[in-house]
Design a protein around this motif. Structure first.
Motif, PDB file in Angstrom:
ATOM      1  N   GLU A 113       0.822  -1.295   0.091  1.00 39.96           N
ATOM      2  CA  GLU A 113      -0.056   0.032  -0.099  1.00 39.96           C
ATOM      3  C   GLU A 113       1.009   1.289  -0.173  1.00 39.96           C
ATOM      4  O   GLU A 113       1.748   1.045   0.521  1.00 39.96           O
ATOM      5  CB  GLU A 113      -0.783  -0.066   1.263  1.00 39.96           C
ATOM      6  N   TYR A 153       2.968   6.839   4.510  1.00 37.25           N
ATOM      7  CA  TYR A 153       2.118   7.551   5.042  1.00 37.25           C
ATOM      8  C   TYR A 153       2.732   9.102   5.375  1.00 37.25           C
ATOM      9  O   TYR A 153       2.389   9.493   6.760  1.00 37.25           O
ATOM     10  CB  TYR A 153       1.377   6.978   6.440  1.00 37.25           C
ATOM     11  N   LYS A 156      -9.384   3.266  -2.264  1.00 34.05           N
ATOM     12  CA  LYS A 156      -9.379   2.656  -1.015  1.00 34.05           C
ATOM     13  C   LYS A 156     -10.733   3.204  -0.677  1.00 34.05           C
ATOM     14  O   LYS A 156     -10.986   4.653  -0.470  1.00 34.05           O
ATOM     15  CB  LYS A 156      -8.592   2.793   0.016  1.00 34.05           C
ATOM     16  N   VAL A 214      -8.687   5.164   7.263  1.00 36.67           N
ATOM     17  CA  VAL A 214      -8.256   4.427   8.779  1.00 36.67           C
ATOM     18  C   VAL A 214      -8.069   5.539   9.422  1.00 36.67           C
ATOM     19  O   VAL A 214      -7.005   6.304   9.637  1.00 36.67           O
ATOM     20  CB  VAL A 214      -7.158   3.316   8.715  1.00 36.67           C
ATOM     21  N   MET A 242      -7.012   5.664  12.517  1.00 37.22           N
ATOM     22  CA  MET A 242      -5.986   5.256  13.626  1.00 37.22           C
ATOM     23  C   MET A 242      -4.820   6.063  13.179  1.00 37.22           C
ATOM     24  O   MET A 242      -3.672   6.033  13.851  1.00 37.22           O
ATOM     25  CB  MET A 242      -5.871   3.970  14.050  1.00 37.22           C
ATOM     26  N   LEU A 243      -4.815   5.968  11.574  1.00 35.83           N
ATOM     27  CA  LEU A 243      -3.279   6.545  11.027  1.00 35.83           C
ATOM     28  C   LEU A 243      -3.654   8.169  10.696  1.00 35.83           C
ATOM     29  O   LEU A 243      -3.178   8.703   9.713  1.00 35.83           O
ATOM     30  CB  LEU A 243      -3.010   5.757   9.868  1.00 35.83           C
ATOM     31  N   GLU A 260      -5.733   8.781   8.346  1.00 35.66           N
ATOM     32  CA  GLU A 260      -5.819   9.123   6.806  1.00 35.66           C
ATOM     33  C   GLU A 260      -7.212   9.829   6.340  1.00 35.66           C
ATOM     34  O   GLU A 260      -6.968  10.478   5.316  1.00 35.66           O
ATOM     35  CB  GLU A 260      -6.024   7.543   6.392  1.00 35.66           C
ATOM     36  N   CYS A 296      -5.559  -2.563   2.778  1.00 34.47           N
ATOM     37  CA  CYS A 296      -5.414  -2.466   4.225  1.00 34.47           C
ATOM     38  C   CYS A 296      -6.660  -2.529   5.138  1.00 34.47           C
ATOM     39  O   CYS A 296      -7.113  -3.657   5.163  1.00 34.47           O
ATOM     40  CB  CYS A 296      -4.516  -1.460   4.253  1.00 34.47           C
ATOM     41  N   TYR A 297      -7.085  -1.490   5.636  1.00 37.66           N
ATOM     42  CA  TYR A 297      -8.178  -1.383   6.425  1.00 37.66           C
ATOM     43  C   TYR A 297      -9.353  -1.906   5.916  1.00 37.66           C
ATOM     44  O   TYR A 297     -10.251  -2.391   6.775  1.00 37.66           O
ATOM     45  CB  TYR A 297      -8.369   0.227   6.640  1.00 37.66           C
ATOM     46  N   ARG A 341     -11.057  -5.071   7.378  1.00 38.65           N
ATOM     47  CA  ARG A 341     -11.739  -5.339   8.496  1.00 38.65           C
ATOM     48  C   ARG A 341     -13.275  -5.244   8.147  1.00 38.65           C
ATOM     49  O   ARG A 341     -14.225  -5.464   9.073  1.00 38.65           O
ATOM     50  CB  ARG A 341     -11.481  -4.050   9.515  1.00 38.65           C
ATOM     51  N   GLU A 352      -0.240  -1.488   4.545  1.00 38.60           N
ATOM     52  CA  GLU A 352       0.763  -0.860   5.425  1.00 38.60           C
ATOM     53  C   GLU A 352       0.203  -0.947   6.752  1.00 38.60           C
ATOM     54  O   GLU A 352      -0.170   0.064   7.119  1.00 38.60           O
ATOM     55  CB  GLU A 352       0.874   0.564   4.691  1.00 38.60           C
ATOM     56  N   TRP A 353       0.382  -2.183   7.096  1.00 39.11           N
ATOM     57  CA  TRP A 353      -0.595  -2.599   8.360  1.00 39.11           C
ATOM     58  C   TRP A 353       0.562  -2.369   9.428  1.00 39.11           C
ATOM     59  O   TRP A 353       1.458  -2.947   9.694  1.00 39.11           O
ATOM     60  CB  TRP A 353      -1.016  -3.815   8.409  1.00 39.11           C
ATOM     61  N   PRO A 354       0.199  -1.485  10.628  1.00 39.59           N
ATOM     62  CA  PRO A 354       0.973  -1.351  11.615  1.00 39.59           C
ATOM     63  C   PRO A 354       1.139  -2.760  12.721  1.00 39.59           C
ATOM     64  O   PRO A 354       0.352  -3.385  12.856  1.00 39.59           O
ATOM     65  CB  PRO A 354       0.521  -0.306  12.430  1.00 39.59           C
ATOM     66  N   ARG A 359      -1.069  -3.743  15.648  1.00 42.94           N
ATOM     67  CA  ARG A 359      -2.366  -4.505  15.542  1.00 42.94           C
ATOM     68  C   ARG A 359      -2.091  -5.914  14.679  1.00 42.94           C
ATOM     69  O   ARG A 359      -2.740  -6.095  14.029  1.00 42.94           O
ATOM     70  CB  ARG A 359      -3.448  -3.820  15.016  1.00 42.94           C
TER      71      ARG A 359
HETATM   72  N1  LIG Z   1      -3.177   1.366   6.185  1.00 43.54           N
HETATM   73  C1  LIG Z   1      -4.156   0.949   6.850  1.00 43.54           C
HETATM   74  O1  LIG Z   1      -5.225   0.884   6.348  1.00 43.54           O
HETATM   75  C2  LIG Z   1      -3.866   0.413   8.217  1.00 43.54           C
HETATM   76  C3  LIG Z   1      -5.116  -0.240   8.860  1.00 43.54           C
HETATM   77  C4  LIG Z   1      -5.009  -0.435  10.360  1.00 43.54           C
HETATM   78  O2  LIG Z   1      -4.077   0.105  10.882  1.00 43.54           O
HETATM   79  C5  LIG Z   1      -5.959  -1.576  11.063  1.00 43.54           C
HETATM   80  O3  LIG Z   1      -7.032  -1.843  10.391  1.00 43.54           O
HETATM   81  O4  LIG Z   1      -5.774  -1.602  12.265  1.00 43.54           O
END
Ligand SMILES: NC(=O)CCC(=O)C(=O)O
Length: 263
Positions: free
Chosen positions: A42, A48, A111, A115, A117-118, A120, A146-147, A150, A171-173, A176
């Motif tokens: 990603e 990011y 996308k 997300v 949490m980032l 975005e 990525c996100y 979920r 680009e998953w941290p 998690r």
């Molecule tokens: N780049 C992302 O979409 C990261 C997703 C993420 O951090 C998560 O679902 O937890």
């Protein structure tokens, strides 16, 4: 179909450097491994580096579109082009491009789920077009970013359209990473297709990324996986003939009762 996945560390806001790295990797992997299909992660052009995207992002998918098109044609490989930060109509999207061996653009997707949490959602716009299935070497496939992982609705839509492979570019941290692993396996088992994912390693603005790019079969078995720390290539050949066999053994799709589902 033989896959090679580019699990790499992205250099933030440095698209030229990242393109050079992709080009070097493709040249090497084609010589060593002769893959049918390669997978990039990603936002591989910029990472990011959200505050720098205004100047660093592509414009209407260029120059990435021409760059990947040339690589696909030159080496006669299919390219799941990860995703890129991409300016269109004054907004920035997280856009994926897919090319066949002739260098034809067979699919593009922005996308949908950004997300929080980032952060975005503060810098990018969400895609407005539904996911669709595309074909490479006569195999139906899908892609999410990525996100999106979920939100099982997307993977299910792709499966119901006949896909035998789901690609997840990410680009998953690391924070998690257990979710990353569990959700990929769940999507493979519940939809009875292959999952092929490409994630990054290293860090950007204090966020560390989890690696563990994977190839998972439709039974949920991990066929190949990258480490959590290293830039490396993940390779695997997938045998698509097991998809109908597993769907016959556990007939999830014919057991569905859609009229009992409210969404
Ligand atoms: N780049 C992302 O979409 C990261 C997703 C993420 O951090 C998560 O679902 O937890």
């Amino acid at each position: 179909m033989k896959y090679a996945v580019y699990q790499t560390e992205i250099v933030p806001a440095s698209p030229e450097v990242n393109r050079k790295n992709v080009s070097t990797w493709v040249t090497e992997i084609v010589q060593q491994n002769k893959p049918d299909t390669i997978v990039l992660p990603e936002m591989w052009n910029t990472g990011y580096a959200l505050t720098e995207l205004d100047s660093a992002a592509d414009l209407n998918s260029q120059p990435t579109k021409s760059f990947l098109q040339d690589l696909a044609k030159t080496y006669s490989i299919n390219i799941i082009g990860g995703s890129i930060s991409n300016k269109k109509g004054g907004k920035i999207y997280n856009s994926s491009l897919v090319f066949n061996r002739n260098g034809e653009l067979v699919y593009q997707y922005d996308k949908i789920h950004l997300v929080p949490m980032l952060d975005e959602h503060l810098y990018l716009a969400g895609g407005q077009k539904k996911v669709q299935v595309f074909e490479l070497d006569d195999v139906k496939m899908g892609l999410i970013i990525c996100y999106d992982l979920r939100f099982p609705e997307l993977a299910r839509m792709i499966a119901l359209e006949g896909a035998q492979v789901l690609h997840i570019v990410a680009e998953w941290p690391s924070a998690r990473k257990d979710h990353w692993r569990a959700l990929q396996i769940a999507r493979a088992i519940e939809n009875q297709f292959f999952v092929v994912s490409g994630n990054t390693v290293g860090s950007c603005n204090g966020t560390e990324y989890a690696g563990e790019s994977m190839v998972i079969d439709p039974w949920g078995t991990i066929v190949a996986a990258g480490s959590s720390k290293n830039a490396e290539t993940i390779t695997a050949s997938i045998d698509l003939s097991i998809v109908p066999k597993i769907r016959k053994e556990v007939p999830v799709f014919s057991s569905r009762v859609p009229e009992m589902y409210d969404f």
